[in-house]
Motif scaffolding. Structure first.
Motif, PDB file in Angstrom:
ATOM      1  N   ASN A 152       0.798  -1.282  -0.053  1.00 19.56           N
ATOM      2  CA  ASN A 152       0.134   0.062  -0.084  1.00 19.56           C
ATOM      3  C   ASN A 152       0.853   1.183  -0.064  1.00 19.56           C
ATOM      4  N   ARG A 153       1.074   1.816  -1.184  1.00 23.80           N
ATOM      5  CA  ARG A 153       1.898   2.764  -1.311  1.00 23.80           C
ATOM      6  C   ARG A 153       1.693   4.168  -0.494  1.00 23.80           C
ATOM      7  N   ARG A 154       0.253   4.422  -0.441  1.00 24.17           N
ATOM      8  CA  ARG A 154      -0.068   5.760   0.559  1.00 24.17           C
ATOM      9  C   ARG A 154       0.237   5.324   2.115  1.00 24.17           C
ATOM     10  N   ALA A 155      -0.157   4.181   2.422  1.00 25.16           N
ATOM     11  CA  ALA A 155      -0.047   3.884   3.792  1.00 25.16           C
ATOM     12  C   ALA A 155       1.560   3.691   4.087  1.00 25.16           C
ATOM     13  N   ALA A 156       2.158   3.418   3.121  1.00 19.10           N
ATOM     14  CA  ALA A 156       4.020   3.349   3.460  1.00 19.10           C
ATOM     15  C   ALA A 156       4.286   4.816   3.576  1.00 19.10           C
ATOM     16  N   HIS A 157       3.686   5.713   2.710  1.00 19.10           N
ATOM     17  CA  HIS A 157       3.991   7.092   2.819  1.00 19.10           C
ATOM     18  C   HIS A 157       3.777   7.705   3.916  1.00 19.10           C
ATOM     19  N   ALA A 158       2.703   7.429   4.562  1.00 17.39           N
ATOM     20  CA  ALA A 158       2.054   7.904   5.839  1.00 17.39           C
ATOM     21  C   ALA A 158       2.766   7.338   7.095  1.00 17.39           C
ATOM     22  N   ALA A 159       3.490   5.972   7.025  1.00 18.69           N
ATOM     23  CA  ALA A 159       4.222   5.358   7.821  1.00 18.69           C
ATOM     24  C   ALA A 159       5.687   6.054   7.974  1.00 18.69           C
ATOM     25  N   GLY A 160       5.847   7.184   7.041  1.00 19.37           N
ATOM     26  CA  GLY A 160       7.142   7.846   7.079  1.00 19.37           C
ATOM     27  C   GLY A 160       8.341   7.172   6.092  1.00 19.37           C
TER      28      GLY A 160
END
Length: 316
Positions: free
Chosen positions: A192-200
């Motif tokens: 999940n690219r967006r979740a990965a980005h949100a996780a820093g």
């Protein structure tokens, strides 16, 4: 459900056993020590290419330039020795660095310029193969240096050492993907690219790194391929790229990204090699071998679809 999941996760090893037994019945030589050595040697270069493709599949992308990268990197290494008198160890480093650079360029195109990975890497692969064809005029570059060719020809007793390189590379890949933060970032980015980005997680850097790793492995495969052949040939099997893509999917790497085990990648490599070797030993026509290769790719897609459907139903 657990039994079905186990079957889908391990179908590649089941198929290896079934086909090996069947081929052994039709031609007893298939189960001999000599043929086992041959299978492992034949699987080495393909296996490293499978890893290269797998690193990009894990992030939900694909690298179709790996075969072109293999040949081009091998050519650069051969020229380093022939034209500039480089020591074979320097030539190996040059080969691998060339592959890594090409992979990084692919990664930049996909991650920062937002090009479609399928089209961008396909174009890169065609460019590299065309460059090799033009530079060599379709001639094979012979490598006479015994040091460079050592790993492709040396043995321990009666066993070739080339497959040792395959298992060492796969062990290293397992450690990196399973135990390093970078490896976990690849899975997270593909899942999940967006979740990965949100996780820093720096998603762009992770994607660039995956393509650079793919290029590194393609360059490494270029060295192993040239070492085994004692030279660089402009002609690599026309189905090599297709098998390099199909093998990880058969072994459990999702086309959608975020899932896949190194053991499965190895299993996919061995299955394809076992089938190719077995069909040749039982004298199946080359035309049918190509047809069966296409069927294997369809099987890979079907198995991946069943896995994804099973996971979706299990999560409901």
């Amino acid at each position: 459900m657990n039994g079905r999941k186990f079957l889908l996760d391990n179908v590649v090893w089941i198929l290896i056993i079934v086909f090996s037994l069947l081929a052994g019945v039709l031609n007893p030589f298939f189960l001999s020590e000599g043929n086992l050595q041959n299978v492992l040697v034949q699987a080495t270069t393909l296996g490293v290419l499978v890893l290269a493709v797998s690193f990009t599949l894990l992030i939900g992308e694909i690298d179709l330039s790996v075969v072109g990268n293999l040949v081009f990197s091998g050519m650069i290494g051969a020229y380093a020795m022939q034209q500039y008198g480089a020591h074979w160890t320097v030539a190996v480093v040059v080969t691998v660095l060339t592959g890594t650079f090409i992979g990084a360029v692919n990664g930049y195109f996909v991650s920062y310029m937002r090009m479609n990975s399928l089209i961008a890497t396909l174009a890169m692969g065609l460019f590299l193969q065309g460059a090799v064809l033009g530079a060599t005029q379709a001639r094979t570059l012979v490598i006479a240096d015994e040091g460079y060719a050592y790993i492709g020809s040396a043995t321990i007793g009666t066993w070739p050492i080339m497959p040792v390189a395959l298992f060492v590379i796969y062990l290293a890949a397992h450690v990196v993907l399973a135990y390093s933060a970078w490896g976990r970032n690849l899975y997270a980015t593909g899942g999940n690219r967006r979740a990965a980005h949100a996780a820093g997680i720096n998603v762009r850097r992770a994607r660039l790194g995956a393509f650079a790793a793919s290029g590194f492995l393609a360059g490494l495969a270029g060295f192993l391929y040239a070492s085994y052949l004692g030279g660089v040939s402009v002609t690599v099997g026309s189905t090599t790229l297709l098998y390099a893509v199909a093998a990880p999917v058969i072994g459990g790497v999702s086309l959608l990204g975020g899932r896949g085990r190194v053991l499965g990648m190895l299993g996919g490599t061995l299955l394809i090699t076992v089938i190719q070797t077995g069909l040749q030993l039982i004298n199946v026509s080359a035309y049918y071998i190509q047809m069966i290769g296409g069927a294997m790719i369809l099987l890979a897609i079907a198995v991946d679809a069943f896995r994804v459907r099973g996971e979706e139903q299990g999560s409901v």
